[in-house]
Design a protein around this motif. Sequence first.
Motif, PDB file in Angstrom:
ATOM      1  N   ARG B  86      -3.143  -7.741  84.061  1.00 14.19           N
ATOM      2  CA  ARG B  86      -2.922  -6.314  84.286  1.00 14.19           C
ATOM      3  C   ARG B  86      -2.847  -6.046  85.783  1.00 14.19           C
ATOM      4  O   ARG B  86      -3.699  -6.497  86.533  1.00 14.19           O
ATOM      5  CB  ARG B  86      -4.083  -5.498  83.706  1.00 14.19           C
ATOM      6  CG  ARG B  86      -4.139  -5.507  82.208  1.00 14.19           C
ATOM      7  CD  ARG B  86      -5.216  -4.552  81.744  1.00 14.19           C
ATOM      8  NE  ARG B  86      -5.401  -4.597  80.306  1.00 14.19           N
ATOM      9  CZ  ARG B  86      -6.333  -3.894  79.674  1.00 14.19           C
ATOM     10  NH1 ARG B  86      -7.153  -3.099  80.370  1.00 14.19           N
ATOM     11  NH2 ARG B  86      -6.443  -3.975  78.361  1.00 14.19           N
ATOM     12  N   ARG B 278      -5.884  -4.936  91.744  1.00 13.44           N
ATOM     13  CA  ARG B 278      -6.994  -5.388  90.878  1.00 13.44           C
ATOM     14  C   ARG B 278      -6.477  -6.154  89.653  1.00 13.44           C
ATOM     15  O   ARG B 278      -6.816  -5.855  88.524  1.00 13.44           O
ATOM     16  CB  ARG B 278      -7.853  -4.184  90.462  1.00 13.44           C
ATOM     17  CG  ARG B 278      -8.652  -3.603  91.616  1.00 13.44           C
ATOM     18  CD  ARG B 278      -9.292  -2.279  91.270  1.00 13.44           C
ATOM     19  NE  ARG B 278      -8.314  -1.214  91.255  1.00 13.44           N
ATOM     20  CZ  ARG B 278      -8.072  -0.415  90.219  1.00 13.44           C
ATOM     21  NH1 ARG B 278      -8.761  -0.551  89.102  1.00 13.44           N
ATOM     22  NH2 ARG B 278      -7.150   0.522  90.295  1.00 13.44           N
ATOM     23  N   TYR B 279      -5.666  -7.146  89.931  1.00 11.91           N
ATOM     24  CA  TYR B 279      -5.148  -8.000  88.847  1.00 11.91           C
ATOM     25  C   TYR B 279      -6.293  -8.662  88.090  1.00 11.91           C
ATOM     26  O   TYR B 279      -7.246  -9.141  88.696  1.00 11.91           O
ATOM     27  CB  TYR B 279      -4.301  -9.133  89.431  1.00 11.91           C
ATOM     28  CG  TYR B 279      -2.900  -8.762  89.834  1.00 11.91           C
ATOM     29  CD1 TYR B 279      -1.888  -8.685  88.889  1.00 11.91           C
ATOM     30  CD2 TYR B 279      -2.581  -8.533  91.160  1.00 11.91           C
ATOM     31  CE1 TYR B 279      -0.582  -8.395  89.264  1.00 11.91           C
ATOM     32  CE2 TYR B 279      -1.283  -8.232  91.543  1.00 11.91           C
ATOM     33  CZ  TYR B 279      -0.288  -8.167  90.581  1.00 11.91           C
ATOM     34  OH  TYR B 279       1.000  -7.883  90.956  1.00 11.91           O
ATOM     35  N   PHE B 280      -6.212  -8.693  86.797  1.00  8.09           N
ATOM     36  CA  PHE B 280      -7.111  -9.544  85.997  1.00  8.09           C
ATOM     37  C   PHE B 280      -6.428  -9.818  84.664  1.00  8.09           C
ATOM     38  O   PHE B 280      -5.541  -9.063  84.255  1.00  8.09           O
ATOM     39  CB  PHE B 280      -8.513  -8.932  85.840  1.00  8.09           C
ATOM     40  CG  PHE B 280      -8.606  -7.784  84.861  1.00  8.09           C
ATOM     41  CD1 PHE B 280      -8.078  -6.535  85.149  1.00  8.09           C
ATOM     42  CD2 PHE B 280      -9.252  -7.958  83.635  1.00  8.09           C
ATOM     43  CE1 PHE B 280      -8.178  -5.482  84.248  1.00  8.09           C
ATOM     44  CE2 PHE B 280      -9.348  -6.911  82.722  1.00  8.09           C
ATOM     45  CZ  PHE B 280      -8.812  -5.666  83.032  1.00  8.09           C
ATOM     46  N   PRO B 281      -6.801 -10.917  84.010  1.00  8.75           N
ATOM     47  CA  PRO B 281      -6.108 -11.285  82.767  1.00  8.75           C
ATOM     48  C   PRO B 281      -6.243 -10.174  81.725  1.00  8.75           C
ATOM     49  O   PRO B 281      -7.340  -9.646  81.523  1.00  8.75           O
ATOM     50  CB  PRO B 281      -6.841 -12.544  82.303  1.00  8.75           C
ATOM     51  CG  PRO B 281      -7.564 -13.058  83.507  1.00  8.75           C
ATOM     52  CD  PRO B 281      -7.867 -11.867  84.362  1.00  8.75           C
TER      53      PRO B 281
END
Lengths: 496, 483
Positions: B86, B278-281
């Motif tokens: 995301r 704030r990329y995270f899976p």
Amino acid sequence: MTTPSELTHLTLAGARDGLAARRFSAVELADAHVAAIEAGRQLNAFITETPDQARAMAAESDRRIAAGEARPLEGIPLAIKDLFCTEGVATTAGSHILDGFRPAYESTVTANLWRAGAVMLGKANLDEFAMGSSNMTSYHGAVENPWRRQGDNRPLTPGGSSGGSAAAVAARMALGATGTDTGGSIRQPAAFCGIVGIKPTYGRCSRWGIVAFASSLDQAGPMARTVRDAAILLGQMAGHDPKDSTSVPLPVPDFEKALDEGVRGLRIGIPREYRIEGTPPEIEALWQQGIAWLKDAGAEPVEISLPHARYALPTYYIIAPAEASSNLARYDGVRFGLRVPGGSLDEMYENTRAAGFGAEVKRRVLIGTYVLSAGYYDAYYLKAQRVRARIVEDFRNAFQQVDAILTPATPSAAFGLGENMDDPLAMYLNDVFTVTANLAGLPGLSVPGGLSAEGLPLGLQVLGRAFDEATVLRVGQAIERAAGFDAKPAMVGGAA
Amino acid sequence: MSLIEGRTGAWEVVIGLEVHAQVVSHSKLFSGAATEFGAEPNSQVSFVDAGMPGMLPVINAACIRQAVLTGLGLEAEINLVSVFDRKNYFYADLPQGYQISQFTRPIVGRGTIVLDLPGGASRSVGITRLHLEQDAGKSMHDQHPTMSYIDLNRSGVALMEIVSEPDMRTSEEAGAYLKKLRSILRYLGTCDGNMEEGSMRCDCNVSVRRPGDELGTRCEIKNVNSIRFVMQSIEYEARRQIAVIEDGGTIRQETRLFDSGRGETRSMRSKEHAHDYRYFPDPDLLPLVLSPEFVAEIKAGMPELPDAKKARFVSEYGLTPYDAGVLVGEQENAAFFEAVARGRDPKLAANWVTGDFFGFLNKSGLPIAESPVSAEALGGLIDLIRDGTISGRLAKEVFEAMWETGKPAPAIVEERGLKQVSDTGSIEASIDGVMAANADKVAEYRSGKDKLFGFFVGQVMKATQGKANPALVNEILKRKLAG
């Protein structure tokens, strides 16, 4: 003829048999519960009551019963946690920000229940966006626990976040309810209200149509007054859903039938790390009692170690807010729910989210935003994911030695309404025994084991292997039988 | 190496491109809503695309296939395990409050594109990665004095972001890269490459340095929507950066916009103001795992791509690399040529297709599928030239008539009486006439003025209205003039 109060005191299984035997009608059963809900409004267990819908669904159930076309939950009245989207019926998630939101779709879990013949009584109160352990964070006001301490009429918390569901079932306003459990939100309120609740394996129930809190932890499950009732409900809620990529394509076993198998020969793990400092002696005593009951029933207690369990709570309070901060970004005032206008788009966001979210939700959105930020991601989110992997491994190792694990459900009995509100860390400690199951995705059940010295229910927790809810329910039923828990709350159907 | 000469010496421009290519698919990346361009606003929006509470994304397998196919077409590594992340930011046309994209583990890794440069030269440009992501909706700020309107039809449509290495050195190379990439995507049927409709958009990363130096600080020019503008914006940006440095300034890393009206780039936001995404899976989606069999099956079904086709046209048909390159640019053109060339002289076919046919087609603005002259009809014309029915010169006239009327070549030749005269008797008669009328010239020729031969040919052709078979005219004329 059965009296209305007798109808609300039936177990779900008992009501099912009574309907099948035509001892009463589904409409009578629905009416009795509608009346109990009206009489018990003081508890604030429901945000939206749906009596007309209940009667209409019950009438259809009567028609089907008469036609010999009864479905598995035909005519069974249920409370639905107001986190499940229900078509055409206001869905609030306990938040101001969803004002006026009426979904045009039905969550998979509730759709499964209605397809099985269940009857909707209304939408149960909850902590805002399921964030809380006391039901104090609901925009629609706190829920009262129907139980009271002996000789003390001050209201207590039903626990949270599924506090309205737990209170409704305990107070005989519903034969069962749906809950959701992200860190203990089914099991802790079940323990506080003296009922049974099970969080199934992650992926067992579809999350489609459930307002998301923390997607990798959220799981729907049933709350009921007996283990059998919970098994019956779970069997109808569960199932693979292609609309949820994390739902697992496995057949749903006949959980009710599995109960017959008993616990003889099962090895029950007793994790030494769950003895934590400051736990009241009566919690420890109940745990020992639980071990003894299972031993008497033919199971074998085995001491085990879950070495990373002590890191579970901080890990949870990084991962859950991180996911929540992203999941709650869609509540922006643009397409649905509350909009507080502003001079610019950013101002509208700020105004809407400032007015629409309560303090606890804001706290978690801020924590989550922080731990995902550039420069902090590795130290917090990534490290938490690594710890989570170790916790999963702990359980994998443990379940090579044992078939189920027994622990206390909560570190205390229900506390006073409004207590701990100024101390979020003390509040978060409520989840200390329950969060591991969410982090590891494993099934966990809370079952009443007895009463505290003050006369409040205390719960025991049973954890199991992934997709082995059947064993968890069997162990739960052995405890239920041995405990013979038949105490009733002070307030039932509104009567004190 | 192409350099730009500044006030203080030569500069090298370093260019990398990020192309957003809309995937050809019936439905969106994570929902079943339709993807057709130009529908009524907000008529192709599912609950998932609108970010409604409790809605969950489900990966559309057709889009995965397209991404793998594209990766194979770029001779790239296909990652059997990839992850959707995301990318979090707030905007009114981003309903979820995040875009589902691929950050650390894209579906396609390193690959290569071969550029066709002027003069038949070629050059390899590295592909860094290709990843899948959702498109956002569209904001319309000009519909209401104080409000913006949002159209979510595009929200959730699958995009492939194709990132190149900083391997290009001139705006021409950037243009050639885009043309080649578009050609490959169209061959594969994975993106229609239509930049005007926004189904292919380009971000340009541009920096300058002294030849041999480390890479300079880059600026990113966002969302350029035609190949011409890409080339213009790079040209402008490189010169701007050189001017800044030569004036003693430094380049700040920033995002810039290209103003096509003024032909210049403008600062949009600096690095300090860049978003923290704030990329995270994405916890709603499991890692995407592909089987080697799935990839092999897609590979087995791949069409012949431009480079392979070009090589084949050179070796199989004996075309020049230039002609082959022109013909394979668009798959339809190559197919048209092959249909014309089938059973005929390929070089003659190539001359006709790249010459008169493309000339008329370009002038008309029609797509090749709607050309009034089909491959079969053009082949019919070539057949008439081949069997001597008409001369090459008259054939051009016939072709023009075919284009205008849509009639086949034989019908036009018949109608207009353009059939080549190969009857020696009638040609001899014409020659006799011309010789009689120009007795003086005949005498001059016979006394050694060979150059007059062309004059006699011209006169004969004129007398026969161009229909006389030129070979026969030459032969008979030579014989008769010799006396």
